[in-house]
Each structure stands twice: as structure tokens, then as C-alpha cells.
Write an enzyme that holds these catalytic residues in place. Structure first.
Site, PDB file in Angstrom:
ATOM      1  N   HIS A 199       0.866  -1.388   0.038  1.00 30.14           N
ATOM      2  CA  HIS A 199      -0.064   0.062   0.113  1.00 30.14           C
ATOM      3  C   HIS A 199       0.970   1.250  -0.183  1.00 30.14           C
ATOM      4  CE1 HIS A 199       0.655   0.925   4.460  1.00 30.14           C
ATOM      5  NE2 HIS A 199       0.449  -0.216   4.553  1.00 30.14           N
ATOM      6  N   CYS A 256       3.175  -4.715   6.617  1.00 32.56           N
ATOM      7  CA  CYS A 256       2.835  -4.606   5.052  1.00 32.56           C
ATOM      8  C   CYS A 256       4.151  -4.064   4.236  1.00 32.56           C
ATOM      9  CB  CYS A 256       1.781  -3.529   4.945  1.00 32.56           C
ATOM     10  SG  CYS A 256       0.216  -4.075   5.430  1.00 32.56           S
TER      11      CYS A 256
END
Length: 498
Positions: free
Chosen positions: A331, A348
Site C-alpha cells: 500500500h 505490510c
């Protein structure tokens, strides 16, 4: 930063000095700001070298006012982004009496210049280095390294104008502005240096700079691919590989000619590093995964930036080993932040928004593989083909045993705890019975084969393919997970994709 200095320190000063001028000992400034004793030793050695001036030889000093100037300039640049033209003109006039480089720019310019001159050139068009913003930052480093301080300042000013949230660029711009200031009568004391060393934000920016330049210097060898990509069907138009040790994501385009590295980007991973094991451990998982969806940024908080690409962690191999957690995405960043520190996420993989937007236009849901590795190993195409021979032999043996209806032989290819996930339930039917009845002795063609190899103690292979039986126009698509036991490959999980 000591590593940057070792790999690419200046053999000559970045620019000549006029009579009466002083050159800040760039490598000595590194010793004050790079937070490592080895860097200080290297800086002291470098300071012993001489810089020629018009009619005289000037010995570099081993101490500099870099820390104080850097702190002031960083605060000014971070707050304003771009100074007024009158103020900048005044600072430019002061440059006539003194040219200097503070720690980040000097060390990075050294490494960038050395990287450009020492690395082996890649084939034309083989590599697109970095993103637009990063390429422009590296150009600033290189200009400064060649002594082009004014063009470097102008390029840095334009960069922070276009990307005002790019914190490392702001720091570099501040350093370049500080290089134009008249010298201070005072030198940094031990307490000032210690304070700079203990500033977490400054340390993170230096580490980001180091990682970006390391990726520039240590390019993948020409005509190689990550060792996980043994074969990839052209149905997967792109493939992604993450090297956590270099804070780098590599994007490959796939064609009938094989994988071609087309771009690479700076990324951040988990605060606690890699090798995720449990929920909430702030680590990025290691393994072979696939993009499972693309989340609309309108449905997300600003924290995730331009969008998010979830991957299938935990995959069947992770589940087999008892790993837990979820919600691992590729992301972006919040609007006010261009990039994050190398170790900054909850697990992430985080990219700058302009970079993520490029990725969003290319990935295919369910078909784009994502390899996340502690450190990527690169192999040639002939080596990849050689390493895929054993799994190719196992797949063919499985196919032949199924076609012949030999249940005893077919059973040898499955582990006792084998599991299958599919849209259709097959409860109460053994996998061997199901496969024999499905094949009905027909000849089958396997096509669009992909082999993704993962080795971290166990030797595993993720195999994706389509199958079409003789006389039929379509068939199943499968993704199988194989585990090597001794010299044999065994199936432990299968997904019927459609």
C-alpha cells in the site's frame, strides 16, 4: 553510512577551492553524523588527503560545523519547502566566499558518483532505475559530487516544490542551502554530535538514503531473475520481488522471451523486520504469494495512500507451519508523507504513492506473484531451467499415474495430510478416487506452467497450470503446493482456481 563511505568514497574533492576558501571535510562530517565508529575512522583517513587550490595545497579539517548547519537548514527547509528568492539570492552570494557539503549530500554524492562509474553497465533498456522522484534525488547527489553545486541546489529546489512531502529531499535541500552559508566561528561540541546521533528521525533519513543508494550501486546482474522464478506462464504479465535487505521492490514484465526487469522502487517493511510468525509481531512475511485483490482508495483511510494490494498471507505453506495473522498489503503512504523509513510498517510493504500508482496499472488479481525475501538471490535462465527439472519430472509422473488409473502409484504423490480447497465440495471422496474418476483414462495436456520455488529449511514449490483433456476445449486451472522429502516431491495442498 559507513558502508556508503567504504564502497564509494571520493578520491578527489568534489570541487576545487579558491584561495582562502575552506572545504568542509565531507567524510569528516560523515564521522559526526553517520552514527558509526567505522565511519569516523574512514573520515579521518580521508581527511588526511590534500585538496589543491590556486597556488597552494589545503589540508582538509577533520571537524566541521555540519551538525549545527544541518539542524538549522533542515528545520528551515521542512517548514517552508522553498525560500523566498531574495533570501536565496543572499545565500547564493555567500557561496562566493565558501563552498561546502553537509553530511547527507556529501556522503550520498560520493556513493552515487562511485556507483555510476564502477558498476558494470546493464544492457540498454534492461533496467529502469527507481521512480521519477528518486531518480531526480540521485541526480542531485551526482551533480554535487561533480562540483555542480548551484545546479544541484536548483534541481533540489524543484524536487521539493514538486514533492513537498519528500522528507529526504527536504533534508538534502536544507544541506545544500547550508553549504552556501558563511562559516561559523564555532565547531560542534561532543554534546551536539551526541544529540544528532540520538535523533531517531535523522537516523531514519540517513538509513533511507543509504538504502536508496545501495540499490543504485548493487544492481542485479544482467540477464538474471530472482531464484524463486523458475518458470512463469505468460498469463502472468508481471511479477514482483521484494528484497527487504535493500528496501527494494523489483517489477518484472513477462513475455514469451522470459522475465525482464522494467522498474524498481524504494519500499518499507515491518518495524521488527521480516519473517512474520504471529499476529501483531510487526514483521513482513517471507515467501511466495499472489495479489488477491485491489482495494479502492476511496474505501480506505488516508493512511493507505493511493490504494492497497492484499496478498494471500498466510498461504498454505504458512498455515502448515502454524503461522498466524493476516491483512498483509502492498500500500501507499498518507498524503503528508512521501516515503516511510526502511523499517516502519506493521508488516505490510509500503511504497510512495506515485510508485504504487504505477504498480496498480500493471498487476493482475490472482495472477501476479509476489516474492518477499530477506535478500534476493539472482540466477540465470539456464540455471532456472536446470532447477525446475526435478519438479517437472514429478508433475509428469503425477499426470501419468492419474491417466493410467493406477491409484497405488498416484497415492505416492500425496502427503497423508493433503488438503484441497475448491469451489466444489468433495467431502467423503478421497483425492485419489476423485482424480482417477475425473481423468477417466483420458490423455491430458498441461499448459501455462508456472514454477515458484521457496526454500527456507524446507524445499517447496508452488505450481500453477491449466489442463485440457483430449477432445475437450477447456478444463481446470490448479495451483499446487509441493514439498520435497528426500529426493521426492509430495503434494500437501491444492487449490482449484476454476
Amino acid at each position: 553510512m559507513a558502508d556508503i563511505v567504504r564502497q564509494g568514497r571520493l578520491q578527489h574533492p568534489p570541487f576545487r577551492l579558491r584561495s582562502g576558501q575552506q572545504l568542509l571535510a565531507a567524510l569528516a562530517a560523515v564521522s559526526a553524523l553517520m552514527f558509526a565508529a567505522p565511519g569516523a575512522a574512514l573520515a579521518s583517513n580521508a581527511a588526511g588527503k590534500t585538496a589543491k587550490t590556486s597556488g597552494s595545497v589545503h589540508k582538509e579539517k577533520t571537524r566541521a560545523k555540519g551538525p549545527a548547519a544541518n539542524a538549522r537548514s533542515t528545520a528551515r527547509a521542512g517548514a517552508a519547502g522553498r525560500p523566498s528568492s531574495a533570501k536565496e539570492a543572499k545565500e547564493a552570494r555567500s557561496a562566493k566566499s565558501r563552498k561546502a557539503g553537509t553530511a547527507v549530500v556529501a556522503a550520498a554524492a560520493t556513493s552515487a558518483t562511485a556507483a555510476r562509474t564502477t558498476r558494470k553497465p546493464a544492457p540498454a533498456g534492461a533496467i529502469q532505475e527507481a521512480s521519477n522522484a528518486e531518480a531526480r534525488l540521485i541526480a542531485v547527489y551526482e551533480m554535487f559530487g561533480r562540483g555542480q553545486t548551484r545546479p544541484a541546489l536548483a534541481k533540489a529546489r524543484d524536487l521539493v516544490r514538486d514533492y513537498p512531502n519528500f522528507q529526504l529531499a527536504q533534508l538534502v535541500y536544507g544541506d545544500l542551502l547550508a553549504a552556501q552559508l558563511p562559516p561559523s566561528n564555532s565547531l560542534p561540541d561532543t554534546a551536539s554530535i551526541a544529540k544528532m546521533r540520538g535523533n531517531p528521525a535523522m537516523a531514519e533519513l540517513h538509513e533511507e538514503s543509504k538504502r536508496r543508494l545501495q540499490a543504485l550501486r548493487d544492481r542485479p546482474p544482467a540477464n538474471t531473475v530472482p531464484s524463486q522464478f523458475l518458470a512463469l506462464s505468460t498469463r502472468s504479465r508481471y511479477a514482483i520481488a521484494v528484497d527487504a535487505s535493500r528496501s527494494r521492490l523489483y517489477l518484472f514484465e513477462n513475455s514469451d522471451k522470459g522475465l525482464k526487469l522494467t522498474a524498481d522502487y524504494y519500499i518499507s517493511v515491518g518495524k521488527a523486520g521480516t519473517d512474520k510468525v504471529t499476529e501483531g509481531d510487526a514483521r513482513t512475511p517471507l515467501g511466495v504469494y499472489y495479489i488477491t485483490s485491489s482495494l479502492d482508495p476511496k474505501s480506505l483511510k488516508d493512511f493507505y495512500g493511493a490504494g492497497a494490494l492484499p496478498i494471500n498471507y498466510p498461504n498454505p505453506y504458512d498455515v502448515r507451519r502454524g503461522k498466524t495473522g493476516g491483512g498483509i498489503w502492498l500500500h501507499g503512504t498518507p498524503p503528508q508523507q512521501f516515503a516511510r523509513a526502511p523499517l516502519a510498517s506493521d508488516g505490510c510493504v509500503v511504497m510512495a504513492n506515485p510508485d504504487l500508482r504505477q504498480l496498480l496499472r500493471k498487476v493482475q488479481i490472482g495472477a501476479t506473484p509476489v516474492v518477499t525475501a530477506r535478500s534476493l538471490q539472482w540466477i540465470s535462465q539456464p540455471q532456472a531451467e536446470k532447477e525446475s527439472q526435478s519438479i517437472t519430472s514429478a508433475i509428469n509422473g503425477w499426470k501419468d499415474a492419474r491417466a493410467s488409473g493406477n491409484e497405488a502409484q498416484l497415492k505416492k504423490f500425496y502427503l497423508p495430510d493433503f488438503q484441497r480447497s475448491s469451489k466444489k465440495s468433495n467431502e467423503g471422496i478421497s483425492v485419489v478416487d476423485d482424480e482417477v474418476k475425473y481423468a477417466q483414462g483420458k490423455r491430458v495436456q498441461l499448459k501455462d506452467m508456472s514454477y515458484l520455488h521457496w526454500k527456507d529449511g524446507d524445499d517447496t514449490m508452488v505450481v500453477t497450470f491449466g489442463e485440457v483433456f483430449e477432445g475437450e476445449k477447456s478444463g481446470r486451472s490448479r495451483r499446487q503446493y509441493w514439498l520435497r522429502q528426500g529426493t521426492d516431491w509430495k503434494l500437501f495442498h491444492e487449490e482449484i482456481l476454476g
